[in-house]
Design an enzyme around this catalytic site. Structure first.
Site, PDB file in Angstrom:
ATOM      1  N   TYR A   1       9.612  12.673 -17.064  1.00  0.00           N
ATOM      2  CA  TYR A   1      10.596  12.871 -15.987  1.00  0.00           C
ATOM      3  C   TYR A   1      11.107  14.304 -15.918  1.00  0.00           C
ATOM      4  O   TYR A   1      11.468  14.776 -14.836  1.00  0.00           O
ATOM      5  CB  TYR A   1      11.751  11.863 -16.122  1.00  0.00           C
ATOM      6  CG  TYR A   1      11.307  10.490 -15.658  1.00  0.00           C
ATOM      7  CD1 TYR A   1      11.121  10.224 -14.300  1.00  0.00           C
ATOM      8  CD2 TYR A   1      11.011   9.489 -16.564  1.00  0.00           C
ATOM      9  CE1 TYR A   1      10.669   8.993 -13.870  1.00  0.00           C
ATOM     10  CE2 TYR A   1      10.561   8.245 -16.144  1.00  0.00           C
ATOM     11  CZ  TYR A   1      10.394   8.004 -14.794  1.00  0.00           C
ATOM     12  OH  TYR A   1       9.935   6.783 -14.360  1.00  0.00           O
TER      13      TYR A   1
ATOM     14  N   ASN B   1      11.995   6.950  -2.995  1.00  0.00           N
ATOM     15  CA  ASN B   1      11.736   8.243  -3.633  1.00  0.00           C
ATOM     16  C   ASN B   1      12.875   8.637  -4.559  1.00  0.00           C
ATOM     17  O   ASN B   1      14.049   8.408  -4.257  1.00  0.00           O
ATOM     18  CB  ASN B   1      11.510   9.326  -2.580  1.00  0.00           C
ATOM     19  CG  ASN B   1      10.210   9.110  -1.839  1.00  0.00           C
ATOM     20  OD1 ASN B   1       9.403   8.277  -2.247  1.00  0.00           O
ATOM     21  ND2 ASN B   1      10.017   9.824  -0.751  1.00  0.00           N
TER      22      ASN B   1
ATOM     23  N   HIS C   1      15.529   3.312  -6.087  1.00  0.00           N
ATOM     24  CA  HIS C   1      14.889   3.465  -7.403  1.00  0.00           C
ATOM     25  C   HIS C   1      15.493   4.610  -8.221  1.00  0.00           C
ATOM     26  O   HIS C   1      14.882   5.065  -9.183  1.00  0.00           O
ATOM     27  CB  HIS C   1      13.378   3.683  -7.253  1.00  0.00           C
ATOM     28  CG  HIS C   1      12.653   2.444  -6.818  1.00  0.00           C
ATOM     29  ND1 HIS C   1      11.400   2.460  -6.264  1.00  0.00           N
ATOM     30  CD2 HIS C   1      13.018   1.131  -6.866  1.00  0.00           C
ATOM     31  CE1 HIS C   1      11.020   1.215  -5.977  1.00  0.00           C
ATOM     32  NE2 HIS C   1      11.991   0.402  -6.323  1.00  0.00           N
TER      33      HIS C   1
HETATM   34  P1  NAD Z   1       2.461   4.584  -3.341  1.00  0.00           P
HETATM   35  O1  NAD Z   1       1.782   5.651  -4.146  1.00  0.00           O
HETATM   36  O2  NAD Z   1       2.275   3.188  -3.766  1.00  0.00           O
HETATM   37  O3  NAD Z   1       1.941   4.675  -1.827  1.00  0.00           O
HETATM   38  C1  NAD Z   1       1.876   5.885  -1.141  1.00  0.00           C
HETATM   39  C2  NAD Z   1       1.690   5.589   0.317  1.00  0.00           C
HETATM   40  O4  NAD Z   1       1.889   6.793   1.028  1.00  0.00           O
HETATM   41  C3  NAD Z   1       0.305   5.065   0.709  1.00  0.00           C
HETATM   42  O5  NAD Z   1       0.465   3.985   1.609  1.00  0.00           O
HETATM   43  C4  NAD Z   1      -0.352   6.245   1.417  1.00  0.00           C
HETATM   44  O6  NAD Z   1      -1.209   5.846   2.489  1.00  0.00           O
HETATM   45  C5  NAD Z   1       0.849   6.959   1.965  1.00  0.00           C
HETATM   46  N1  NAD Z   1       0.664   8.402   2.125  1.00  0.00           N
HETATM   47  C6  NAD Z   1       0.118   9.290   1.251  1.00  0.00           C
HETATM   48  N2  NAD Z   1       0.151  10.538   1.768  1.00  0.00           N
HETATM   49  C7  NAD Z   1       0.740  10.433   2.991  1.00  0.00           C
HETATM   50  C8  NAD Z   1       1.051  11.357   4.017  1.00  0.00           C
HETATM   51  N3  NAD Z   1       0.775  12.656   3.891  1.00  0.00           N
HETATM   52  N4  NAD Z   1       1.633  10.892   5.150  1.00  0.00           N
HETATM   53  C9  NAD Z   1       1.919   9.575   5.305  1.00  0.00           C
HETATM   54  N5  NAD Z   1       1.643   8.657   4.365  1.00  0.00           N
HETATM   55  C10 NAD Z   1       1.061   9.077   3.223  1.00  0.00           C
HETATM   56  O7  NAD Z   1       3.984   4.998  -3.237  1.00  0.00           O
HETATM   57  P2  NAD Z   1       5.258   4.094  -2.944  1.00  0.00           P
HETATM   58  O8  NAD Z   1       4.947   2.952  -2.046  1.00  0.00           O
HETATM   59  O9  NAD Z   1       6.375   5.026  -2.603  1.00  0.00           O
HETATM   60  O10 NAD Z   1       5.504   3.491  -4.388  1.00  0.00           O
HETATM   61  C11 NAD Z   1       6.709   3.241  -4.720  1.00  0.00           C
HETATM   62  C12 NAD Z   1       7.104   3.978  -6.015  1.00  0.00           C
HETATM   63  O11 NAD Z   1       6.737   5.371  -6.052  1.00  0.00           O
HETATM   64  C13 NAD Z   1       8.560   3.993  -6.124  1.00  0.00           C
HETATM   65  O12 NAD Z   1       8.919   3.358  -7.317  1.00  0.00           O
HETATM   66  C14 NAD Z   1       8.968   5.464  -6.157  1.00  0.00           C
HETATM   67  O13 NAD Z   1      10.125   5.588  -6.929  1.00  0.00           O
HETATM   68  C15 NAD Z   1       7.794   6.116  -6.718  1.00  0.00           C
HETATM   69  N6  NAD Z   1       7.483   7.543  -6.531  1.00  0.00           N
HETATM   70  C16 NAD Z   1       8.353   8.438  -5.950  1.00  0.00           C
HETATM   71  C17 NAD Z   1       7.990   9.780  -5.779  1.00  0.00           C
HETATM   72  C18 NAD Z   1       8.958  10.742  -5.148  1.00  0.00           C
HETATM   73  O14 NAD Z   1      10.174  10.551  -5.272  1.00  0.00           O
HETATM   74  N7  NAD Z   1       8.472  11.776  -4.444  1.00  0.00           N
HETATM   75  C19 NAD Z   1       6.732  10.230  -6.197  1.00  0.00           C
HETATM   76  C20 NAD Z   1       5.852   9.291  -6.806  1.00  0.00           C
HETATM   77  C21 NAD Z   1       6.259   7.962  -6.963  1.00  0.00           C
END
Ligand code: NAD
Length: 237
Positions: free
Chosen positions: A59, A93, A110
């Site tokens: 993290y 996010n 989250h």
């Molecule tokens: P996931 O990885 O399961 O899904 C990502 C989704 O985003 C996919 O459906 C994909 O098609 C789509 N995607 C990817 N690039 C894209 C773009 N440029 N434009 C539009 N869509 C795009 O992620 P999720 O569903 O958010 O999973 C949930 C978990 O991920 C949560 O627990 C969250 O806390 C965590 N997470 C958060 C971050 C962050 O805060 N930036 C980063 C990684 C994971």
């Protein structure tokens, strides 16, 4: 009883795909974090008990990376919706890119990277911004500080509040989530039949009932949709 639909209300349900074009990896795409790390080792209470230093390192890196990137055109477009609508962002996010883009009403279901909390008491939160958490750093009750992140197996935050917001929205935009982490993913079902419902991501197997799928990059799809919605609000004013 279901809350009344408010004609001027938009709820945005966002996931990691929204921040992908800012340079933060998603979880499940081919270059996603869960292809590099075992989630149960770095994002679970069991992982924390077994190897807290590995969890903190994971993290600390996420926090430093999030601090080093900027909101993209999709985050900024979502913030611009506030010019004409009451907007609630419900985000999975853990980054703060919605805040930095200017959105003002955000529920982080989250958790948030920019906060640390006591291990024993989630209410003891401390703003740390980009700073790392180290082993030995304690909360005021004497327990080790940990990331203020909801790990797998821990209760998701603000769910009732978020569900009520979705149920009273006239428009719902789901963006950048694979809808595979529950219970957050279940929020899409709280949207009302007569609400306008849009799902934007790169690809999706089974689009939830009633949602219009807008395939493509968030930085292209979301600003165009926001433009349409802002014009709509102006023509109705
Ligand atoms: P996931 O990885 O399961 O899904 C990502 C989704 O985003 C996919 O459906 C994909 O098609 C789509 N995607 C990817 N690039 C894209 C773009 N440029 N434009 C539009 N869509 C795009 O992620 P999720 O569903 O958010 O999973 C949930 C978990 O991920 C949560 O627990 C969250 O806390 C965590 N997470 C958060 C971050 C962050 O805060 N930036 C980063 C990684 C994971």
């Amino acid at each position: 009883m279901k809350p009344e639909v408010q004609p001027n209300k938009i709820v945005v349900l966002s996931g990691s795909g929204l921040s992908a074009e800012s340079g933060l990896p998603t979880f499940r795409d081919s270059n996603g974090l869960w292809n590099q790390y075992a989630w149960h080792e770095v994002a679970s209470p069991e992982g924390w008990q077994a190897r807290p230093e590995a969890v903190l390192a994971f993290y600390n890196e996420r926090r430093a990376k999030a601090a080093a990137v900027a909101p993209n055109a999709a985050h900024r477009a979502i913030a611009a919706l506030e010019q004409a609508y009451e907007v609630v962002v419900v985000t999975q996010n853990v980054d703060d890119l919605h805040e930095r883009a200017g959105s003002t009403n955000i529920l982080h279901v989250h958790g948030e990277l920019i906060y640390a909390r006591g291990t024993s008491d989630a209410r003891l939160r401390y703003r740390i911004d980009a700073a790392p958490i180290t082993l030995g750093q304690l909360c005021e009750h004497g327990t080790q500080l940990r990331p203020d992140i909801v790990w797998f197996g821990e209760p998701t935050q603000f769910m009732e509040e978020a569900r009520a917001h979705v149920a009273s929205a006239a428009k719902v935009l789901v963006v950048g989530t694979s809808l595979s982490v529950y219970p957050a993913a279940g929020l899409v079902k709280a949207a009302r039949g007569r609400a306008e419902k849009v799902l934007n991501c790169l690809d999706f197997d089974k689009v939830p009932f009633g949602y219009t799928f807008m395939q493509g990059k968030a930085t292209e799809v979301v600003p165009a949709l926001v433009n349409t919605w802002l014009n709509q609000a102006q023509s109705q004013a």
